[in-house]
Design a protein around this motif. Structure first.
Motif, PDB file in Angstrom:
ATOM      1  N   ASN A 234       0.638  -1.054  -0.472  1.00  0.00           N
ATOM      2  CA  ASN A 234       0.106   0.324   0.050  1.00  0.00           C
ATOM      3  C   ASN A 234       0.757   1.288   0.064  1.00  0.00           C
ATOM      4  O   ASN A 234       0.318   2.364  -0.589  1.00  0.00           O
ATOM      5  CB  ASN A 234      -1.111  -0.132   0.843  1.00  0.00           C
ATOM      6  CG  ASN A 234      -2.420  -0.629   1.018  1.00  0.00           C
ATOM      7  OD1 ASN A 234      -2.991  -1.570   0.226  1.00  0.00           O
ATOM      8  ND2 ASN A 234      -2.486  -1.648   1.526  1.00  0.00           N
ATOM      9  N   ARG A 237       1.294   2.603  -3.771  1.00  0.00           N
ATOM     10  CA  ARG A 237      -0.009   2.931  -3.934  1.00  0.00           C
ATOM     11  C   ARG A 237      -0.227   4.538  -3.574  1.00  0.00           C
ATOM     12  O   ARG A 237      -1.175   4.851  -4.093  1.00  0.00           O
ATOM     13  CB  ARG A 237      -1.127   2.117  -3.799  1.00  0.00           C
ATOM     14  CG  ARG A 237      -1.318   0.632  -4.796  1.00  0.00           C
ATOM     15  CD  ARG A 237      -2.480  -0.203  -3.543  1.00  0.00           C
ATOM     16  NE  ARG A 237      -2.091  -1.844  -4.268  1.00  0.00           N
ATOM     17  CZ  ARG A 237      -2.732  -2.751  -4.150  1.00  0.00           C
ATOM     18  NH1 ARG A 237      -3.517  -2.493  -3.165  1.00  0.00           N
ATOM     19  NH2 ARG A 237      -2.485  -3.512  -4.880  1.00  0.00           N
ATOM     20  N   ALA A 310      -6.084   2.934  -2.237  1.00  0.00           N
ATOM     21  CA  ALA A 310      -6.609   2.988  -3.489  1.00  0.00           C
ATOM     22  C   ALA A 310      -7.356   3.949  -4.468  1.00  0.00           C
ATOM     23  O   ALA A 310      -7.203   4.090  -5.461  1.00  0.00           O
ATOM     24  CB  ALA A 310      -7.795   1.037  -3.319  1.00  0.00           C
ATOM     25  N   LYS A 313      -5.599   6.841  -5.484  1.00  0.00           N
ATOM     26  CA  LYS A 313      -4.259   6.085  -6.491  1.00  0.00           C
ATOM     27  C   LYS A 313      -4.763   6.675  -8.029  1.00  0.00           C
ATOM     28  O   LYS A 313      -4.821   6.549  -8.950  1.00  0.00           O
ATOM     29  CB  LYS A 313      -3.788   4.204  -6.223  1.00  0.00           C
ATOM     30  CG  LYS A 313      -1.943   4.065  -7.634  1.00  0.00           C
ATOM     31  CD  LYS A 313      -2.238   2.631  -7.281  1.00  0.00           C
ATOM     32  CE  LYS A 313      -1.095   2.344  -8.335  1.00  0.00           C
ATOM     33  NZ  LYS A 313      -1.750   1.998  -9.807  1.00  0.00           N
ATOM     34  N   GLY A 357      -0.628  -2.053  -9.115  1.00  0.00           N
ATOM     35  CA  GLY A 357      -2.375  -2.765  -9.088  1.00  0.00           C
ATOM     36  C   GLY A 357      -2.640  -1.300 -10.222  1.00  0.00           C
ATOM     37  O   GLY A 357      -3.127  -0.497  -9.992  1.00  0.00           O
ATOM     38  N   SER A 359      -6.324  -0.235 -12.011  1.00  0.00           N
ATOM     39  CA  SER A 359      -7.360   0.678 -11.457  1.00  0.00           C
ATOM     40  C   SER A 359      -8.036  -0.032 -11.119  1.00  0.00           C
ATOM     41  O   SER A 359      -8.792   0.067 -10.532  1.00  0.00           O
ATOM     42  CB  SER A 359      -7.213   1.585 -13.109  1.00  0.00           C
ATOM     43  OG  SER A 359      -6.738   2.704 -12.525  1.00  0.00           O
ATOM     44  N   THR A 361      -8.208  -3.872 -11.461  1.00  0.00           N
ATOM     45  CA  THR A 361      -8.710  -4.884  -9.343  1.00  0.00           C
ATOM     46  C   THR A 361      -8.425  -3.234  -8.342  1.00  0.00           C
ATOM     47  O   THR A 361      -9.196  -3.600  -7.165  1.00  0.00           O
ATOM     48  CB  THR A 361      -6.362  -4.554  -9.669  1.00  0.00           C
ATOM     49  OG1 THR A 361      -6.538  -5.563 -10.559  1.00  0.00           O
ATOM     50  CG2 THR A 361      -6.049  -5.361  -8.313  1.00  0.00           C
ATOM     51  N   LEU A 362      -7.626  -2.293  -8.113  1.00  0.00           N
ATOM     52  CA  LEU A 362      -7.985  -1.898  -7.030  1.00  0.00           C
ATOM     53  C   LEU A 362      -9.940  -1.247  -6.596  1.00  0.00           C
ATOM     54  O   LEU A 362     -10.125  -0.904  -6.166  1.00  0.00           O
ATOM     55  CB  LEU A 362      -7.293   0.232  -7.336  1.00  0.00           C
ATOM     56  CG  LEU A 362      -5.925  -0.293  -6.938  1.00  0.00           C
ATOM     57  CD1 LEU A 362      -5.228   0.833  -7.462  1.00  0.00           C
ATOM     58  CD2 LEU A 362      -5.332  -1.671  -6.005  1.00  0.00           C
TER      59      LEU A 362
END
Length: 386
Positions: A234, A237, A310, A313, A357, A359, A361-362
């Motif tokens: 994280n 991120r 998340a 990001k 990660g 977009s 997936t987040l």
């Protein structure tokens, strides 16, 4: 949120270096040349030791401090910002948190000086986000471990001294079998087997591990290590979008300056309402992203809140694409050329939604968290903690 005087001094010192010494030479790194000269200058400022604890010669700064610095560097050179990310990002924090003492004492002081670069190895030829499908495996054999597998799209593999490798342990299937092993470059069986020149300018690489034998203590996380690794991830991120924010700001600054200087129909193009609206929308998006990103950074204890990271990001990565694209539009045909920096900002911004990660997936992560928190006592999940 107000920055402290120490943070303002830090930002100003990095800004001066970036604007005066890094920006004028940024174009030469489009061919994949590694920015060693910039790395050495930033090391002299202490930038490379931001994530290293003080007992190992670093500054031990917060994730917000680190994001502020990356933002300033990205305003001038994407390639240099990505090179610095490798020293201040998740790989450094994994080593400082989980590695045995003698490894920390050996490599972390040299990270601070720029003598030792780090690389993180996650993606495989047949598995990126799908960590449960990783084939790279570390087998335990007494006081040794043996690593086999292939990783791809790895940053800094030509220069890095230590590789932080996500690996399956003893063939254990699924997410529960994922751990982490530290691999020095000099390990027999390690090889860089391919490289790919990217849209942003830097190279990504394929690396192969063939019967790489290592001390058992190099396996710093074993069964159920994925949860700890993702907590640490994280950090990435927040730092990935800090580069996106810097790229958007760099493009905005160039576009505003161009609108003051370029004339059409006898007046600066910035006098036209349509152009001013473009600038207003760019500024609005940048400032909204800043609030989300800084809030995610200050949530770190010691790693950022997954939901905040998340959201920040996705929003900041996608904002940077809009803003840098609009900057090219403002420049017209000149914006499409390498000689003007806005095209380079756009090239770099395109990476944001892919690394650290995706977009997609987040968005799944956010949706899952929102459903799990739909019955929060105050009725508004995002208000928790305020």
């Amino acid at each position: 949120m107000q920055l402290t005087e120490e943070q303002r001094l830090l930002v100003r010192s990095v800004r001066d270096l970036a604007q005066n010494e890094i920006k004028p030479n940024a174009i030469k790194y489009l061919d994949g040349t590694f920015p060693w000269e910039n790395i050495r200058k930033l090391a002299d400022l202490g930038v490379l030791g931001m994530s290293v604890p003080e007992e190992y010669g670093g500054l031990g700064l917060s994730i917000l401090d680190t994001a502020l610095v990356l933002e300033e560097i990205a305003k001038t050179c994407y390639v240099t910002a990505m090179a610095v990310l490798g020293e201040v990002g998740v790989q450094t924090r994994v080593i400082s948190t989980y590695a045995p003492e003698h490894i920390k004492a050996d490599i972390l002081p040299r990270v601070c000086t720029g003598e030792a670069l780090l690389a993180i190895c996650m993606t495989e030829p047949d598995a990126g986000t799908d960590v449960a499908s990783y084939r790279t495996n570390t087998r335990r054999a007494g006081d040794r471990v043996v690593l086999n597998g292939t990783k791809t799209l790895i940053s800094r593999a030509d220069e890095a001294e230590m590789f932080v490798v996500f690996t399956r342990v003893d063939g254990t299937p699924g997410n529960k079998g994922i751990g982490c092993v530290l691999v020095p470059r000099t390990t027999p069986g390690f090889a860089v087997t391919g490289r790919f020149h990217t849209l942003g300018g830097e190279y990504l690489h394929e690396v192969q591990f063939t019967d790489c034998e290592l001390p058992a203590e190099n396996l710093v996380l074993a069964e159920d290590g994925l949860k700890k690794l993702l907590h640490a991830f994280n950090t990435q991120r927040c730092l990935n979008p800090s580069i996106s924010l810097g790229l958007a700001e760099g493009a905005f600054d160039e576009a505003r300056r161009y609108m003051q200087e370029r004339t059409a129909f006898g007046q600066p193009i910035g006098d036209f309402q349509g152009m001013r609206w473009k600038l207003a929308d760019m500024y609005k998006d940048i400032e909204a992203s800043r609030v989300l990103l800084y809030d995610a950074c200050v949530s770190a204890d010691p790693f950022p809140d997954p939901l905040k990271a998340a959201v920040a990001k996705i929003f900041t990565n996608e904002m940077a694409l809009r803003v840098t694209s609009e900057a090219i539009q403002i420049f017209g045909g000149f914006g499409f050329t390498d000689e003007y920096p806005v095209s380079r900002f756009y090239r770099g911004a395109r990476y944001g939604t892919l690394g650290g990660g995706t977009s997609e997936t987040l968005r799944n992560l956010i949706g899952k968290r929102l459903m799990a928190g739909a019955d929060a006592p105050d009725g508004i999940l995002g208000m928790n903690g305020y």
